[in-house]
Design a protein around this motif. Structure first.
Motif, PDB file in Angstrom:
ATOM      1  N   GLU A  37     -14.391  -4.590   2.079  1.00  0.00           N
ATOM      2  CA  GLU A  37     -14.493  -3.089   2.135  1.00  0.00           C
ATOM      3  C   GLU A  37     -13.559  -2.491   1.151  1.00  0.00           C
ATOM      4  O   GLU A  37     -12.769  -3.391   0.216  1.00  0.00           O
ATOM      5  CB  GLU A  37     -13.662  -2.917   3.410  1.00  0.00           C
ATOM      6  CG  GLU A  37     -14.263  -3.155   4.810  1.00  0.00           C
ATOM      7  CD  GLU A  37     -13.393  -3.211   6.052  1.00  0.00           C
ATOM      8  OE1 GLU A  37     -11.892  -3.206   5.762  1.00  0.00           O
ATOM      9  OE2 GLU A  37     -13.945  -3.340   6.995  1.00  0.00           O
ATOM     10  N   ALA A  40      -9.232   1.705  -2.002  1.00  0.00           N
ATOM     11  CA  ALA A  40      -8.731   2.676  -2.558  1.00  0.00           C
ATOM     12  C   ALA A  40      -7.722   3.511  -1.874  1.00  0.00           C
ATOM     13  O   ALA A  40      -6.676   3.977  -2.420  1.00  0.00           O
ATOM     14  CB  ALA A  40      -9.858   3.754  -2.979  1.00  0.00           C
ATOM     15  N   ASP A  41      -7.530   3.138  -0.598  1.00  0.00           N
ATOM     16  CA  ASP A  41      -6.793   4.035   0.293  1.00  0.00           C
ATOM     17  C   ASP A  41      -5.455   3.335   0.556  1.00  0.00           C
ATOM     18  O   ASP A  41      -4.590   3.783   1.289  1.00  0.00           O
ATOM     19  CB  ASP A  41      -7.345   4.546   1.765  1.00  0.00           C
ATOM     20  CG  ASP A  41      -7.938   3.421   2.434  1.00  0.00           C
ATOM     21  OD1 ASP A  41      -7.864   2.331   1.731  1.00  0.00           O
ATOM     22  OD2 ASP A  41      -8.243   3.590   3.631  1.00  0.00           O
ATOM     23  N   VAL A  42      -5.254   2.261   0.301  1.00  0.00           N
ATOM     24  CA  VAL A  42      -4.192   1.232   0.614  1.00  0.00           C
ATOM     25  C   VAL A  42      -2.938   1.796   0.334  1.00  0.00           C
ATOM     26  O   VAL A  42      -2.142   1.749   1.141  1.00  0.00           O
ATOM     27  CB  VAL A  42      -4.403   0.040  -0.052  1.00  0.00           C
ATOM     28  CG1 VAL A  42      -3.074  -1.099   0.111  1.00  0.00           C
ATOM     29  CG2 VAL A  42      -5.538  -0.987   0.569  1.00  0.00           C
ATOM     30  N   SER A  44      -1.550   4.670   0.152  1.00  0.00           N
ATOM     31  CA  SER A  44      -1.313   5.722   1.072  1.00  0.00           C
ATOM     32  C   SER A  44      -1.197   5.728   2.514  1.00  0.00           C
ATOM     33  O   SER A  44      -0.833   6.480   3.204  1.00  0.00           O
ATOM     34  CB  SER A  44      -2.131   7.276   0.680  1.00  0.00           C
ATOM     35  OG  SER A  44      -3.407   6.937   1.001  1.00  0.00           O
ATOM     36  N   ASP A  45      -1.827   4.469   2.926  1.00  0.00           N
ATOM     37  CA  ASP A  45      -2.080   4.301   4.286  1.00  0.00           C
ATOM     38  C   ASP A  45      -1.373   2.793   4.758  1.00  0.00           C
ATOM     39  O   ASP A  45      -1.979   1.945   4.518  1.00  0.00           O
ATOM     40  CB  ASP A  45      -3.656   4.135   4.700  1.00  0.00           C
ATOM     41  CG  ASP A  45      -3.809   3.990   6.247  1.00  0.00           C
ATOM     42  OD1 ASP A  45      -2.933   3.871   6.709  1.00  0.00           O
ATOM     43  OD2 ASP A  45      -4.985   4.638   6.541  1.00  0.00           O
ATOM     44  N   LYS A  46      -0.092   2.987   5.172  1.00  0.00           N
ATOM     45  CA  LYS A  46       0.517   1.527   5.466  1.00  0.00           C
ATOM     46  C   LYS A  46      -0.227   0.815   6.554  1.00  0.00           C
ATOM     47  O   LYS A  46      -0.027  -0.588   6.509  1.00  0.00           O
ATOM     48  CB  LYS A  46       1.835   1.992   5.807  1.00  0.00           C
ATOM     49  CG  LYS A  46       2.858   0.544   6.036  1.00  0.00           C
ATOM     50  CD  LYS A  46       4.285   0.983   6.520  1.00  0.00           C
ATOM     51  CE  LYS A  46       5.167  -0.450   6.586  1.00  0.00           C
ATOM     52  NZ  LYS A  46       4.479  -1.400   7.492  1.00  0.00           N
ATOM     53  N   ARG A  48      -3.437   0.660   7.152  1.00  0.00           N
ATOM     54  CA  ARG A  48      -4.491  -0.023   6.593  1.00  0.00           C
ATOM     55  C   ARG A  48      -4.021  -1.293   5.694  1.00  0.00           C
ATOM     56  O   ARG A  48      -4.403  -2.363   5.757  1.00  0.00           O
ATOM     57  CB  ARG A  48      -4.946   0.817   5.710  1.00  0.00           C
ATOM     58  CG  ARG A  48      -5.863   0.174   4.666  1.00  0.00           C
ATOM     59  CD  ARG A  48      -7.548   0.453   5.439  1.00  0.00           C
ATOM     60  NE  ARG A  48      -8.869   0.196   4.333  1.00  0.00           N
ATOM     61  CZ  ARG A  48      -9.352  -0.885   4.359  1.00  0.00           C
ATOM     62  NH1 ARG A  48      -9.103  -1.885   5.543  1.00  0.00           N
ATOM     63  NH2 ARG A  48     -10.252  -1.034   3.426  1.00  0.00           N
ATOM     64  N   GLU A  75      -8.082   3.721  -8.269  1.00  0.00           N
ATOM     65  CA  GLU A  75      -7.352   3.696  -7.208  1.00  0.00           C
ATOM     66  C   GLU A  75      -7.402   2.406  -6.400  1.00  0.00           C
ATOM     67  O   GLU A  75      -6.241   1.852  -5.708  1.00  0.00           O
ATOM     68  CB  GLU A  75      -7.817   4.855  -6.225  1.00  0.00           C
ATOM     69  CG  GLU A  75      -7.545   6.340  -6.428  1.00  0.00           C
ATOM     70  CD  GLU A  75      -8.542   6.788  -7.626  1.00  0.00           C
ATOM     71  OE1 GLU A  75      -9.535   5.989  -8.081  1.00  0.00           O
ATOM     72  OE2 GLU A  75      -7.942   7.882  -8.268  1.00  0.00           O
ATOM     73  N   SER A  76      -8.676   1.715  -6.510  1.00  0.00           N
ATOM     74  CA  SER A  76      -8.812   0.384  -6.234  1.00  0.00           C
ATOM     75  C   SER A  76      -7.805  -0.579  -6.771  1.00  0.00           C
ATOM     76  O   SER A  76      -7.252  -1.589  -6.132  1.00  0.00           O
ATOM     77  CB  SER A  76      -9.881  -0.022  -6.130  1.00  0.00           C
ATOM     78  OG  SER A  76     -10.864   0.860  -5.404  1.00  0.00           O
ATOM     79  N   GLY A  79      -4.394  -0.209  -5.400  1.00  0.00           N
ATOM     80  CA  GLY A  79      -4.336  -0.987  -4.008  1.00  0.00           C
ATOM     81  C   GLY A  79      -4.234  -2.347  -4.074  1.00  0.00           C
ATOM     82  O   GLY A  79      -3.518  -2.847  -3.193  1.00  0.00           O
TER      83      GLY A  79
END
Length: 371
Positions: A37, A40-42, A44-46, A48, A75-76, A79
């Motif tokens: 998966e 990129a959102d890691v 900002s999303d604890k 996740r 972003e990735s 992350g």
């Protein structure tokens, strides 16, 4: 006698709390998988991030040594830096097209950078990545795939002046020479095709010319069944020849299945002895015990055990203890009753509703005995 020379040893990890894995030389063949998966959102999303770290720990418990993450954007890259700072499992950044993503990943605790020089751009960009990796003691994997050969080699293949396997080996040797010229020796090479014979021939050709350790795999091998067949055929052939220092079974399936498949291949090739072997029947008309659901519930927990145990899960009491008589611990059932046996001898008979609890008691006792 193995006609291929022993490879050099390449260190993956071993810095800032990361586990040190040696690839090549006399070291055991290591197991890799790839994260399925985006990440990129890691940052900002604890939640996740925590979920990813839990799954990494599960993969580690199943026998995974190295995990690769695709890094398609900045972003990735950030992350992956966040993930790599919170696990001791060596992580690899998979980079295509933009060398700056590799440089960004090196700000974290990644243990290796995978680049495909065929699409990363100029030699100067390759040199920039190599220089940064050298400064941090990070390894590089040169990844060459049949779909991204340099243009001159791709043209030679199209004109049938060169086989695709030969082109893969030539492309890999060409790129390896760049790193040799930079005195960068912490390199692993992979040459992957979706064709089994091409994969075998490319790796044999390279191994006959170089002491660089090889990461072997059949790329885009397909869903579970076809992927297992292709990977098993390629790996068993190459590993028997002494080719392959680290492996990934590429499946259109979960990372857990990739790790378990690799582990079983190494076990059957005699290259990994630790851990549990599960013997389970395929089911038939005599079925008296739901083998499939029991194995599904217990599989990951059993495979996380490091002791060399054999566990049998059989569908009926008629053949169960007999067919599983060599097992250290076994379970079979019928008519609402379940039997638990060791080395083919009955230990106890319990109601099926109590099967998991009673099996756990015997398993825990067996593990204590095996200390």
């Amino acid at each position: 006698m193995n006609k291929y020379k022993e490879t050099r040893a390449v260190k993956i990890g071993g810095h800032n709390g990361i586990r040190e894995i040696l690839v090549g030389g006399k070291s055991p063949v290591t197991i890799q998988t790839m994260w399925k998966e985006g990440i990129a959102d890691v940052v900002s999303d604890k939640d996740r991030l925590d979920s990813i770290l839990r799954q990494i720990n599960t993969l580690k418990s199943l026998g995974c040594d190295i995990i690769r993450f695709a890094v398609p954007d900045m972003e990735s890259a950030k992350g992956l830096c966040a993930i790599s700072s919170q696990t001791d499992v060596p992580l690899v950044a998979d980079i295509h097209f933009d060398y700056r993503l590799a440089l960004e990943c090196l700000k974290g605790e990644v243990s290796a950078i995978r680049i495909n020089p065929g699409n990363i751009g100029s030699v100067d960009r390759v040199k920039a990545v190599a220089s940064a990796c050298l400064d941090k003691g990070v390894a590089i994997r040169i990844g060459v795939n049949s779909g991204s050969l340099p243009k001159d080699l791709a043209d030679a293949v199209d004109c049938q002046r060169l086989s695709r396997a030969s082109a893969l080996a030539k492309a890999a040797m060409r790129e390896a020479e760049v790193f040799d010229s930079l005195s960068f020796r912490n390199v692993v090479v992979s040459m992957k095709s979706s064709d089994v014979q091409e994969t075998i021939q490319a790796n044999e050709a390279f191994a006959s010319q170089s002491d660089i350790p090889l990461h072997i795999g059949v790329t885009e091998a397909g869903p579970l069944i076809s992927g297992l067949v292709k990977s098993t055929l390629a790996f068993s052939h190459l590993l028997k020849e002494g080719i392959g220092s680290t492996i990934r079974v590429s499946l259109s399936s979960s990372p857990e299945n990739e790790v378990l498949a690799a582990r079983e291949i190494l076990h059957e090739c005699g290259l990994r002895q630790e851990g549990v072997t599960i013997v389970s029947c395929p089911r038939c008309g005599r079925l008296g015990f739901d083998v499939h659901s029991f194995v599904e519930r217990w599989q990951n927990e059993l495979y996380a055990i490091k002791k060399p145990l054999v566990i049998a899960v059989m569908g009926c009491v008629v053949n169960g203890p007999g067919e599983g008589r060599h097992a250290d611990l076994g379970i079979a059932g019928g008519g609402g009753k379940v039997i638990i046996f060791k080395k083919g001898k009955l230990v106890r008979t319990v109601d099926e509703v109590d099967a998991d609890r009673e099996f756990r008691m015997e398993l825990e006792a067996l593990i204590r005995e095996a200390v």
